[in-house]
Write a protein that holds these residues in place. Structure first.
Motif, PDB file in Angstrom:
ATOM      1  N   VAL A 441       0.845  -1.198   0.000  1.00 22.98           N
ATOM      2  CA  VAL A 441       0.000   0.000   0.000  1.00 22.98           C
ATOM      3  C   VAL A 441       0.879   1.247   0.000  1.00 22.98           C
ATOM      4  N   SER A 445       1.175   3.999  -3.043  1.00 27.36           N
ATOM      5  CA  SER A 445       0.800   5.396  -2.801  1.00 27.36           C
ATOM      6  C   SER A 445       1.950   6.347  -3.096  1.00 27.36           C
ATOM      7  N   CYS A 457      -5.267   3.923  -7.342  1.00 24.03           N
ATOM      8  CA  CYS A 457      -6.037   4.124  -6.106  1.00 24.03           C
ATOM      9  C   CYS A 457      -6.959   2.935  -5.849  1.00 24.03           C
ATOM     10  N   GLN A 460      -5.204   0.137  -4.065  1.00 32.71           N
ATOM     11  CA  GLN A 460      -5.030   0.406  -2.636  1.00 32.71           C
ATOM     12  C   GLN A 460      -6.321   0.189  -1.868  1.00 32.71           C
ATOM     13  N   GLY A 690      -2.425   8.760  -2.477  1.00 25.61           N
ATOM     14  CA  GLY A 690      -2.253   7.506  -3.194  1.00 25.61           C
ATOM     15  C   GLY A 690      -2.337   7.539  -4.701  1.00 25.61           C
TER      16      GLY A 690
END
Length: 787
Positions: A441, A445, A457, A460, A690
């Motif tokens: 993650v 980002s 995005c 994530q 992100g």
């Protein structure tokens, strides 16, 4: 085979080619019959093994990094103008390999990697095909033949219920009967395919014909064969696959399993190893089944045995064998410490796996996750995107060895409509699953990929979803949670609102204009100092801009924000900036709010705003203190023909520190007053959010000119036309000129980036078009009218 979870992690091991006195093929020059990131991956291993790598590319792929990474590169011409895609043209590829004096061809994955005719042609020409035998390909690489072979020769292998009739039996009535016997929902699958191409879920008999036609069409273009099979679709299924490696002696090894259940359009986007849901006993059983299948056919090289695991019952069923390297092979490498490409070359040259001490015990250490970063728009049903990558900068990890970026792009590369939408594979390893999730993650980002829309995005959001953490997610994870997955998971914990964030691109433009020496370029008013105002007491004369943000869900710009600059710095900044940000005031009276066209609408909006500005702070305004610490421009992209500006901005916003990468798309930023009605487009990547956000920055004059340009009559006219969402080729025209169509009906099917895209009517009307099947159109071109 016992699993080793306690052994210390070691670097990836690269196998050495066996010596020629063992009667093996000597490989010193390898042509890579593929492109993009997989070609880059193979080139890297060839370099480590002292092998000359030969890349192939087309005109549309000339900026791909694999072209410059390889020792040699050969141009195949153009995809667009060739009668046959050069990557699928077997005689042409053989001729090219001979011309390059290649000893061997590595097919990578996709294209001809599982084509038995290609494997035979390579071997008949005297070169080594780095892959399994054509017999193994035709027997196990084809879904239909694999199931027929296993049911006959190894009936204990569990097979998913389905129908595997040959192409000649594909009569629609027969298919309808077979589908009813299997029971809906069913899955149509391209027999020779993979990668989500040629696959459709069918939930009722009324959709069978149309979905079959689309599956066959995609399969023919992607794999050269339109044959399909039917299978029972398991709703609560996990997609688990086992990596195998075999040699000429018939020895087959399991390199453990991967969980590949996070899928959109039946194509994997997140994979992890090991599969955390499996018990040790079930893992052992699945891996042993995979080895048994490989041994049955005397499988040579790298392959993947795929299973569907029904988590409601714990039963697993054989799906297919991918007779090639997999896209997700890096996570197996990360957990085993083995370089699969080097093992492919080792086995293809005649090497015996039993002679390698590193394979006596194969560990499965820690946890690895791979994400496929793709140029696509999740909001628009993951429609593929294309265009210029204006800035690419992978995250800088604390432990570089545990983070891998496999990609062929760099700043300035163009994502083409002629190839797959995948931009990069991002892979991390960590001792535990939770640590691996946190690491990937953060890596996603902090990676700046600014240009075409991507799923950055969205990935994530998937990784941060509690269902993903619970490990019992299935292939239905994305469709079941789609609405939430389309939201930015970082927004609720971000220190600024999107309204406040709008001040940063506006400040970036002001700093760029200041540093560009724009005031010296003004001829008429060159002697007047910067910031001069004729009526200093008029509040309207305080510097202000209007910023809108592009909203992907709305498909347009929203939230016009007024930025009033109460204090401006000089470059280099000293006292910083003080700015008030507020939503654009709305007309309050019924007369003012009445819909108006063109100039009248702009006048009403301007009068409302100027009146509000003269009264003092705008309603709902927030005051920010912005202190830039650094603005670093990237000179590498400033002198290109259609230049754009890239800056890394470090700043404090009301005491909170942020780092933002901003891209001003073109030089319009330096001539804002001369482009009436046209904004300066700024893409801003904030690691804490992100993914990039798109802002349109206007001077007051250009904003109100833009309102005049969007007159109501023009809006009405635009609703009657359907424009091409991207450069594409017309596959089918579903309506005839003069046909009545209803809103939502499919009127055309087009192809772009190896995918079929349906074009639907946005209103009722009478269909009219000048296009026919096979026509190619540019982005924004007229597809049809709905009168």
């Amino acid at each position: 085979m016992a699993m080793d979870r306690s052994s210390p992690r070691r670097p990836l091991w690269t196998a050495q080619l066996p010596v020629s006195n063992e009667g093996n093929h000597r490989i010193s020059r390898v042509l890579i019959a593929n492109r993009g990131e997989i070609a880059c991956r193979i080139i890297k291993t060839c370099r480590l093994m002292g092998i000359t790598s030969i890349a192939i590319y087309t005109k549309e792929d000339a900026t791909s990094r694999h072209v410059s990474d390889a020792d040699e590169a050969m141009n195949l011409g153009s995809v667009e103008h060739a009668q046959v895609n050069p990557f699928l043209d077997i005689p042409y590829l053989i001729q090219t390999a001979k011309q390059a004096r290649a000893d061997a061809i590595h097919p990578g994955y996709g294209y001809l990697s599982e084509n038995s005719q290609f494997a035979d042609a390579v071997r008949e020409s005297g070169m080594v095909f780095i892959g399994p035998s054509s017999t193994a390909m035709s027997t196990l690489g084809d879904k239909r033949q694999a199931k027929e072979y296993l049911s006959k020769n190894e009936p204990i292998i569990p097979l998913i219920p389905g129908w595997n009739g040959s192409g000649e039996e594909m009569d629609l009535k027969q298919l309808e009967r077979e589908a009813e016997a299997i029971g809906y929902p069913i899955m149509i699958k391209a027999s020779a395919g993979g990668g989500g191409k040629g696959m459709r879920i069918v939930r009722s008999s009324s959709l069978l014909k149309s979905e079959l036609e689309r599956a066959q069409s995609e399969a023919k273009r992607s794999f050269g064969s339109s044959e399909c099979i039917l299978e029972k679709y398991i709703e609560a299924g996990k997609h688990v696959e086992v990596q195998i490696m075999g040699d000429k002696t018939g020895k087959v090894l399991s390199l453990w399993e991967r969980d590949c259940s996070i899928q959109r359009r039946h194509q994997k986007v997140i994979e992890e190893s090991p599969c955390a849901w499996l018990s040790p006993e079930l893992r052992e059983k699945m891996c042993n089944t995979a080895v048994k299948i490989g041994q049955l056919i005397k499988y040579e090289g790298a392959g993947t045995v795929e299973f569907i695991l029904d988590i409601a019952t714990g039963n697993f069923y054989f799906l297919e064998v991918n007779a090639r390297l997999q896209v997700e092979h890096p996570i197996t490498e990360e957990c085993t410490g083995l370089d699969l490409v080097s093992l492919q070359i080792y086995v293809a040259s005649g090497g015996v796996l039993g002679n390698l001490p590193q394979l006596k015990t194969i560990p499965q250490t820690g946890h690895a996750i791979e994400c496929r970063l793709c140029a696509e728009d999740p909001i628009r049903d993951f429609a593929p995107q294309h265009g210029l990558v204006r800035f690419w900068e992978p995250a800088n990890p604390d432990i570089p060895r545990d983070v891998r970026f496999e990609t062929a792009i760099e700043t300035g590369t163009r994502v083409s409509i002629f190839f797959d939408s995948m931009i990069a594979k991002i892979v991390v390893w960590a001792p535990t699953r939770d640590l691996a999730i946190n690491k990937i993650v953060r890596t996603l980002s902090e990676t700046a990929c600014i240009g075409p829309s991507t799923n950055q995005c969205f990935l994530q959001a998937c990784l941060m979803h509690e269902k993903f953490h619970s490990v019992d997610y299935t292939t239905a994870f994305i469709p079941s949670n789609l609405e939430r997955l389309l939201e930015n998971p970082h927004l609720k914990n971000f220190g600024l609102s999107l309204q406040e964030l709008s001040a940063i691109p506006s400040m970036f433009i002001r700093e760029l204009r200041s540093q560009s020496g724009l005031k010296q370029s003004r001829k008429v008013f060159g002697s007047i100092r910067s910031g001069f105002r004729n009526q200093t007491m008029d509040r309207v004369n305080v510097p202000w801009d209007i910023v809108t943000r592009h909203d992907a869900k709305a498909g347009s710009t929203v939230d016009p924000i007024v930025c009033r600059w109460l204090q401006e710095s000089q470059s280099p900044p000293s006292d910083g900036f003080r700015v008030q940000v507020a939503p654009m005031p709305r007309p309050k009276t019924r007369a003012e709010a009445a819909e108006a066209n063109g100039p009248e609408e702009a006048t009403i909006t301007y009068n409302t705003l100027s009146t509000a500005l003269r009264r003092g702070p705008l309603p709902d305004s927030k005051q920010l203190d912005l202190q830039p610490h650094e603005l670093r421009l990237f000179s590498a992209v400033l002198n290109t023909p259609n230049s754009w500006k890239v800056g890394r901005l470090g700043l404090s916003v009301s005491g909170q520190k942020y780092t933002v990468t901003l891209v001003s798309v073109d030089d319009r930023v330096l001539h804002l007053e001369s482009d009436m009605g046209t904004p300066s487009k700024v893409l801003a990547h904030v690691p804490a959010l992100g993914a990039p956000f798109e802002f349109h920055c206007y001077s007051p004059l250009s904003y109100f000119e833009s309102l005049r340009a969007s007159a109501g009559g023009e809006r009405e006219a635009s609703s009657k036309t359907i424009l091409a969402p991207m450069p594409c080729k017309v596959l089918r025209v579903e309506k005839k000129n003069g046909d009545e169509v209803k809103m939502g009906e499919v009127v055309m099917v087009v192809e772009s980036m190896k995918m079929e895209i349906t074009i639907t009517a946005g209103r009722d009307g009478i269909f009219q078009t000048t296009l026919k099947e096979g026509d190619s159109v540019d982005e924004g071109s007229l597809l049809c009218n709905l009168e």
